[in-house]
Design a protein around this motif. Structure first.
Motif, short mmCIF file in Angstrom:
data_model
loop_
_atom_site.label_atom_id
_atom_site.label_comp_id
_atom_site.label_asym_id
_atom_site.label_seq_id
_atom_site.Cartn_x
_atom_site.Cartn_y
_atom_site.Cartn_z
N PHE A 84 8.17 4.84 24.51
CA PHE A 84 8.61 5.57 23.32
C PHE A 84 7.72 5.16 22.15
CE2 PHE A 84 12.39 5.31 25.99
CZ PHE A 84 12.81 6.62 26.00
N PRO A 85 7.06 6.12 21.51
CA PRO A 85 6.25 5.79 20.33
C PRO A 85 7.12 5.30 19.17
CG PRO A 85 5.60 7.90 21.25
CD PRO A 85 6.89 7.51 21.92
N ALA A 86 6.48 4.68 18.21
CA ALA A 86 7.20 4.18 17.03
C ALA A 86 7.85 5.34 16.29
CB ALA A 86 6.24 3.44 16.11
N PRO A 87 9.04 5.11 15.70
CA PRO A 87 9.71 6.18 14.95
C PRO A 87 8.80 6.76 13.87
CG PRO A 87 11.19 4.31 15.25
CD PRO A 87 9.84 3.87 15.73
N GLY A 88 8.74 8.08 13.82
CA GLY A 88 7.93 8.74 12.81
C GLY A 88 6.45 8.79 13.10
N ALA A 89 6.04 8.31 14.28
CA ALA A 89 4.61 8.25 14.60
C ALA A 89 4.05 9.57 15.12
CB ALA A 89 4.35 7.15 15.62
N GLY A 90 4.91 10.56 15.34
CA GLY A 90 4.45 11.85 15.82
C GLY A 90 4.41 11.94 17.32
N THR A 91 3.73 12.97 17.82
CA THR A 91 3.69 13.24 19.26
C THR A 91 2.28 13.37 19.81
OG1 THR A 91 3.85 15.63 18.85
CG2 THR A 91 5.93 14.44 19.15
N GLU A 92 1.29 13.25 18.94
CA GLU A 92 -0.08 13.43 19.39
C GLU A 92 -0.71 12.08 19.73
OE1 GLU A 92 -1.39 16.39 19.95
OE2 GLU A 92 0.52 17.27 19.31
N PHE A 93 -0.66 11.72 20.99
CA PHE A 93 -1.24 10.46 21.45
C PHE A 93 -2.10 10.73 22.69
CE2 PHE A 93 2.80 9.32 19.44
CZ PHE A 93 2.37 8.40 18.50
N ASN A 94 -3.26 10.14 22.74
CA ASN A 94 -4.14 10.26 23.91
C ASN A 94 -4.78 8.92 24.23
OD1 ASN A 94 -4.15 13.26 24.54
ND2 ASN A 94 -4.64 13.28 22.35
N PRO A 95 -3.95 7.96 24.64
CA PRO A 95 -4.49 6.64 24.97
C PRO A 95 -5.45 6.74 26.17
CG PRO A 95 -2.11 6.56 24.70
CD PRO A 95 -2.49 8.00 24.77
N THR A 96 -6.38 5.82 26.23
CA THR A 96 -7.28 5.74 27.37
C THR A 96 -6.58 5.08 28.54
OG1 THR A 96 -8.12 3.56 26.74
CG2 THR A 96 -9.23 5.48 25.77
N ALA A 97 -7.18 5.19 29.72
CA ALA A 97 -6.62 4.55 30.91
C ALA A 97 -6.53 3.04 30.70
CB ALA A 97 -7.48 4.87 32.13
N GLU A 98 -7.53 2.47 30.02
CA GLU A 98 -7.53 1.02 29.76
C GLU A 98 -6.38 0.64 28.83
OE1 GLU A 98 -10.16 3.02 29.52
OE2 GLU A 98 -11.26 2.34 31.31
N GLU A 99 -6.12 1.47 27.84
CA GLU A 99 -5.02 1.18 26.90
C GLU A 99 -3.67 1.26 27.61
OE1 GLU A 99 -6.70 2.58 22.56
OE2 GLU A 99 -6.12 4.13 24.01
N TYR A 100 -3.50 2.26 28.46
CA TYR A 100 -2.26 2.35 29.23
C TYR A 100 -2.08 1.12 30.13
CZ TYR A 100 -1.07 7.24 28.13
OH TYR A 100 -0.67 8.40 27.51
N LEU A 101 -3.14 0.71 30.80
CA LEU A 101 -3.06 -0.43 31.71
C LEU A 101 -2.76 -1.72 30.95
CD1 LEU A 101 -3.30 -1.48 34.59
CD2 LEU A 101 -5.77 -1.78 34.21
N SER A 102 -3.38 -1.89 29.80
CA SER A 102 -3.10 -3.08 28.98
C SER A 102 -1.65 -3.10 28.54
CB SER A 102 -4.03 -3.09 27.76
OG SER A 102 -3.71 -4.16 26.90
N CYS A 103 -1.13 -1.94 28.14
CA CYS A 103 0.27 -1.84 27.72
C CYS A 103 1.20 -2.17 28.89
CB CYS A 103 0.55 -0.44 27.19
SG CYS A 103 2.25 -0.16 26.65
N ALA A 104 0.89 -1.64 30.08
CA ALA A 104 1.72 -1.89 31.26
C ALA A 104 1.74 -3.37 31.62
CB ALA A 104 1.23 -1.06 32.43
N LYS A 105 0.58 -4.03 31.53
CA LYS A 105 0.52 -5.46 31.86
C LYS A 105 1.33 -6.28 30.87
CE LYS A 105 -3.88 -5.60 34.35
NZ LYS A 105 -5.26 -6.13 34.38
N THR A 106 1.32 -5.88 29.60
CA THR A 106 2.13 -6.59 28.60
C THR A 106 3.61 -6.41 28.88
OG1 THR A 106 0.40 -6.23 26.94
CG2 THR A 106 2.58 -6.81 26.13
N ILE A 107 3.99 -5.23 29.32
CA ILE A 107 5.39 -4.98 29.66
C ILE A 107 5.81 -5.82 30.85
CG2 ILE A 107 6.96 -3.21 30.58
CD1 ILE A 107 5.34 -1.18 28.85
#
Length: 612
Positions: free
Chosen positions: A280-303
């Protein structure tokens, strides 16, 4: 009483031996009585329930196969009761994750990290176990849509329903006779052909072309933004050993997070090595997001929270959090159901469960009208009964998400300033008045989420009001419980779900539920000691109306023994009275006691319900 013809008696549908024609332009015209658009939970379940009633048809889907992502997963008691009626409960339970693996919902810093709070969920709270046992013979389980859909499609195709994948519905036309001509395209050959049918069912999801062409108005409330699904492969078996549950809220109030992954629900898909990370994006951050594969993977590892574990992202998808319901569900001989008519987030686990129940409500009515056992007016009750259910579940699902805001506030998640968030979160560890207040706030907020995780009331409290429910003999309906989301109203008031009670025989065998006596595509009469005339009346009404009516007596030395006296406490009528149950196991009518002419009364009630 005479039989009724179907809604559109002049519709020219040829017998199976003449099931297709080559038109003058070279295209093929296929003939069928029933055409279902969509093979998801709504469409496949509808095919199964129609087949239960001896009907045949065609189901088409634009997708190459059944669902390729897990999507819906919580399967509740109400939906399982429907599948139990067609013998699929056991097949589902064999592949489902059992209820004990759904024991908790947690809030934590990461899957491997510190835990902030947990709550019992899906019937696992010892204080709520009795409420769930009283509500149904079935238990909650976790069946990902990728597993459920093949079970439904296989059952439908083995029961004389043809299923065609890679077939896109384009448009329909209605002839004056009522026959529907649907234009479809084979996605492999790009060949366009026609399917002629008496009925058309739009089970084609949130982008329903059937609903769009019907121009059925949608009741929309403001949405709650974007969500991003990451399908993740990571083995967490050793981690969840002491963190058992199928839902885990991950958030880091005192750390910076990527704006597209402000918080996350980690949902179990396969124990314990496949997961859905719902970002879930931060409140008020909108809906236009295009993270890279590396950014998604980094986020998943942090989770995950353990750098030593290999993490693989299997897929990424995005969806909008909607609160939408159709104003009505049908137009003549075209019916819409499932996500086509109710769209909402997965909170409370109401999505596929409501799809299945839409189908269960509609199938027996279609069968009775097609077989001439009911007037076409019976079909009007589908929208009248199910649209209010859809309106209530989209509201509840979205409120379920809003119910988490107090948790986020108590954990200090809401302020955009990292320094403020650190201070607020730090208060939870302080022996100060502020710390006391914040811990109490967190406690209350977690408790408030019980409406999502123990909402047996919203799952089971449907009330039907239509001409298919006989209310003339009743006084005003009693109000729902004080908290109709948490509490299930057990009642035989017409329009309510038939109460569950365990029964057995005088010489004990395998116990069965009152639910099991009803259903099976038939009406059912339940009576007790002194109610023999109701059973006789059921036999005569069955012959007069040419419908099946199963009649049972429950009580001392009757067909079935009320072994725990639960039926005596739940039936709300005298022993010699009766409860008439529809084929979808909802109470159609009840008589408090024996009447002077039970045969005439039962014929009148059934005739009214069936429009005869």
């Amino acid at each position: 009483m005479s039989k009724f013809e179907t809604t559109y008696p002049n519709a020219e549908i040829k017998p199976k031996s003449q099931a297709s024609d080559v038109l003058q332009n070279g295209s093929v015209s296929v003939e069928t009585d029933l055409l279902i658009i969509g093979a998801g939970p709504a469409g496949a379940a509808l095919a199964c329930f129609l087949a239960q009633n001896g009907l045949k048809g065609i189901m088409v889907a634009s997708t190459p196969s059944t669902a390729d992502t897990p999507r819906a997963h919580i399967t509740n008691m109400a939906a399982l009761e429907c599948l139990r009626d067609i013998g699929l409960e056991e097949a589902c339970l064999k592949v489902a994750v059992p209820g004990e693996s759904m024991q908790h919902t947690r809030w934590c810093r990461s899957m491997a990290g510190e835990e902030f709070a947990r709550i019992y969920s899906w019937g696992n709270d010892p204080h709520r176990a009795g409420d769930y046992d009283a509500a149904s013979p079935c238990d909650h389980c976790d069946i990902p849509q990728t597993v459920l859909e093949p079970i439904l499609v296989q059952h439908a195709t083995h029961s004389a329903f043809s299923c065609r994948f890679e077939t896109t519905f384009l448009a329909f036309e209605r002839e004056p006779s009522g026959t529907i001509i649907s234009k479809v395209q084979d996605n492999l050959t790009k060949h366009i052909y026609q399917i002629r049918s008496k009925y058309l069912f739009g089970c084609d999801g949130a982008r329903s072309q059937v609903l769009r062409q019907l121009q059925i108005p949608l009741i929309r409330k403001p949405g709650q933004g974007l969500a991003i699904n990451l399908l993740v492969k990571v083995d967490l078996k050793h981690i969840v050993e002491n963190r058992r549950g199928n839902l885990h809220w991950v958030m880091r109030p005192d750390e910076e997070s990527p704006v597209f992954g402000w918080s996350c629900i980690v949902r179990m898909v396969k124990p314990w090595n496949e997961w859905m990370f719902i970002l879930f994006p931060a409140p008020g951050a909108g809906t236009e997001f295009n993270p890279t594969a590396e950014e998604y993977l980094s986020c998943a590892k942090t989770i995950v929270g353990d750098e030593t574990l290999p993490v693989e992202i299997l897929g990424v998808s995005k969806w909008l959090i909607n609160e939408i319901v159709a104003e009505y569900y049908s137009d003549g001989n075209i019916f819409c159901l499932g996500d086509a008519v109710h769209r909402h987030p997965p909170l409370n686990g109401l999505g596929s469960n409501t799809c299945i129940q839409d189908a269960y409500n509609l199938a027996w009515k279609i069968a009775y009208v097609m077989k001439g056992k009911a007037s076409p007016s019976l079909l009007d009750s589908y929208s009248l009964e199910r649209q209010p259910v859809g309106a209530s579940i989209i509201t509840r699902a979205n409120q379920g998400l809003r119910d988490h805001v107090p948790v986020w506030e108590a954990l200090g998640m809401m302020d955009p300033s990292l320094e403020v968030r650190k201070k607020d979160f730090g208060q939870l560890s302080e022996a100060t008045p502020e710390g006391v207040a914040r811990r109490a706030k967190l406690h209350a907020a977690i408790k408030g989420t019980a409406h999502e995780f123990h909402g047996v009331g919203v799952e089971m409290n449907q009330r039907y009001i239509s001409e298919a429910v006989y209310l003339i003999d009743e006084q005003a309906r009693p109000p729902l419980p004080v908290d109709p989301v948490l509490e299930h109203e057990i009642t035989t008031f017409p329009g309510s779900r038939l109460p569950h009670a365990w029964l057995n025989t005088k010489m004990p065998g395998k116990q069965l539920s009152t639910i099991d006596l009803a259903g099976h595509g038939s009406f059912c009469i339940l009576t007790g000691v002194g109610g023999e005339k109701w059973k006789a009346a059921a036999g005569k009404a069955s012959s007069a109306l040419d419908i099946e009516i199963r009649a049972y007596s429950i009580g001392w030395n009757q067909d079935y023994e009320d072994v725990y006296f639960d039926w005596a406490e739940r039936r709300e009528i005298e022993e010699a009275g009766c409860v008439l149950v529809r084929p979808d196991r909802f109470v159609a009518w009840r008589s408090n006691t024996m009447v002077c002419d039970p045969e005439a009364k039962l014929l009148h009630v059934l005739g009214t319900i069936l429009g005869r």
